[in-house]
Design a protein around this motif. Structure first.
Motif, mmCIF file in Angstrom:
data_model
loop_
_atom_site.group_PDB
_atom_site.id
_atom_site.type_symbol
_atom_site.label_atom_id
_atom_site.label_comp_id
_atom_site.label_asym_id
_atom_site.label_seq_id
_atom_site.Cartn_x
_atom_site.Cartn_y
_atom_site.Cartn_z
ATOM 1 N N PHE A 56 0.321 9.455 -3.590
ATOM 2 C CA PHE A 56 1.104 10.344 -2.732
ATOM 3 C C PHE A 56 0.149 11.388 -2.158
ATOM 4 O O PHE A 56 -0.692 11.933 -2.875
ATOM 5 N N GLN A 57 0.292 11.683 -0.874
ATOM 6 C CA GLN A 57 -0.655 12.569 -0.202
ATOM 7 C C GLN A 57 -0.115 13.992 -0.088
ATOM 8 O O GLN A 57 1.068 14.208 0.177
ATOM 9 N N ILE A 58 -1.034 14.953 -0.254
ATOM 10 C CA ILE A 58 -0.761 16.357 0.034
ATOM 11 C C ILE A 58 -1.826 16.828 1.012
ATOM 12 O O ILE A 58 -3.024 16.650 0.775
ATOM 13 N N TRP A 92 2.679 17.822 -10.743
ATOM 14 C CA TRP A 92 2.957 17.116 -9.495
ATOM 15 C C TRP A 92 3.590 18.063 -8.484
ATOM 16 O O TRP A 92 4.465 18.862 -8.816
ATOM 17 N N SER A 122 4.095 16.741 -4.883
ATOM 18 C CA SER A 122 4.701 15.945 -3.825
ATOM 19 C C SER A 122 6.196 15.727 -4.087
ATOM 20 O O SER A 122 6.565 15.171 -5.133
#
Length: 373
Positions: free
Chosen positions: A246-248, A261, A263
């Motif tokens: 998952f991208q931030i 976490w 996201s």
């Protein structure tokens, strides 16, 4: 007085680099092995069982990056240690987790608080990448810095536990890498590529797209947060479960991440199981972001340093003095790392809560290879 981390220069083939590394860091490698062997032995896991766990990873490493196996064999030869013990150092996160699950022992996770300042937010227009590495305080005696001259890709400057291939660092292509512990309910259902070797793979790339790809698609044993930047002005934080990433992306020119976490997509799909052991994570990232935003305008590497020295709620703080962890081990911020990837500069202070002396390591140094920053 806290001792600076030694700088080790390496070149040649993977096997040659490994032999030289093993010879030059033999005593620190011996301490690294002894430290983790003793910890696992306390959980009832003897040397042969631990070496068996390490051997289980070798086929996966061979399939992923056979030159990493060659380099580890060289380290074993140069240091006079069993090959499986060098593999143990490079998959120590995974093996410690296997040991924990075999005994239902309390966890003692890596902490970390990472920061990336994008060029548009930086005072001199250069990307900044930094981290506090929180782990066992004894590791201040086993860390080393490797400067690797490569014929098969960009040169690398990396801080690592002795015997490891990489932890955090930068390369001649302007790529910077740090990582933070994460935990989820998907962890350790099967074995994947060890995280230390993934980080080395990121730093072996000429193009950051290939580092991103390796972070995003490679199957891992457990969760991990990976922060990858490139000096030209791109950075992505990858929150990785073993089977999904998952991208931030930067917000107001900043990425700040601790050990929980963030996201919303990830939190809708998995359970964060790490907060029970790292409750301070819930404010460490907020503290660092708040301190940086309070500076207003453009930020310098000194601003980042000062934010990472934050002692709010000490010893459960961003900059952690040695204290007993919930797992019963003596834990501390082992090192503060300040990277300027465009300049090839890595400044490190060991045990920064009690020592504010930085040593500068440079990818392309002036005649003095390491000097006080």
């Amino acid at each position: 007085m806290v001792e600076a981390f030694p700088l080790i220069e390496l070149s040649g083939s993977p096997e040659a680099r490994g032999r030289a590394y093993g010879q030059k860091a033999a005593e620190r490698i011996r301490r690294s092995i002894g430290h983790y062997a003793a910890q696992l032995a306390e959980g009832g896991h003897g040397a042969e069982k631990v070496r068996g766990w390490a051997r289980d990873f070798v086929p996966r490493i061979e399939a992923f990056a056979p030159h990493h196996v060659a380099e580890m064999r060289g380290i074993a030869e140069g240091s006079g240690q069993p090959f499986e013990d060098i593999v143990l150092i490079n998959c120590r996160t995974e093996v410690l987790q296997l040991g924990k699950r075999a005994t239902l022992a309390a966890q003692d996770p890596d902490g970390c608080t990472g920061v990336i300042v994008m060029p548009e937010r930086s005072r001199d227009g250069a990307l900044l990448h930094a981290q506090n590495w929180d782990w066992k305080s004894e590791c201040a005696e086993t860390g080393v810095v490797l400067r690797i001259r490569r014929d098969d890709g960009p040169d690398i400057l990396t801080f690592v536990e002795a015997g490891g291939l990489a932890r955090a660092g930068l390369n001649a292509a302007g790529i910077g890498v740090t990582a933070n512990y994460l935990e989820s309910d998907r962890d350790y259902r099967e074995l994947g590529v060890p995280l230390a070797l993934l980080r080395r793979t990121f730093l072996e790339q000429e193009n950051v797209a290939l580092s991103f790809r390796a972070a995003y698609v490679t199957r891992k044993s457990g969760s991990n947060n990976i922060m990858i930047s490139q000096a030209g002005g791109v950075a992505i934080d990858f929150e990785c479960a073993p089977d999904e990433s998952f991208q931030i992306h930067p917000t107001d020119g900043l990425i700040v991440h601790a050990n929980h976490w963030q996201s919303p997509v990830a939190l809708a799909k998995l359970k964060d199981t790490g907060i029970a052991n790292t409750p301070d994570s819930l404010y460490r990232d907020m503290r660092v972001r708040g301190l940086l935003e309070a500076k207003g305008g453009k930020l310098s590497i000194e601003d980042v340093r000062d934010a990472l020295f934050d002692d709010y709620q000490s010893p459960w703080s961003v900059c952690r003095p040695p204290r007993m962890s919930l797992g019963g081990n003596l834990s501390a911020t082992v090192a503060m790392l300040l990277m300027q990837p465009a300049k090839g500069i890595l400044d490190i202070a060991p045990l920064p809560a009690i020592n504010r002396n930085f040593t500068r390591y440079e990818l392309n140094p002036a005649p003095a290879q390491a000097r006080a920053a």
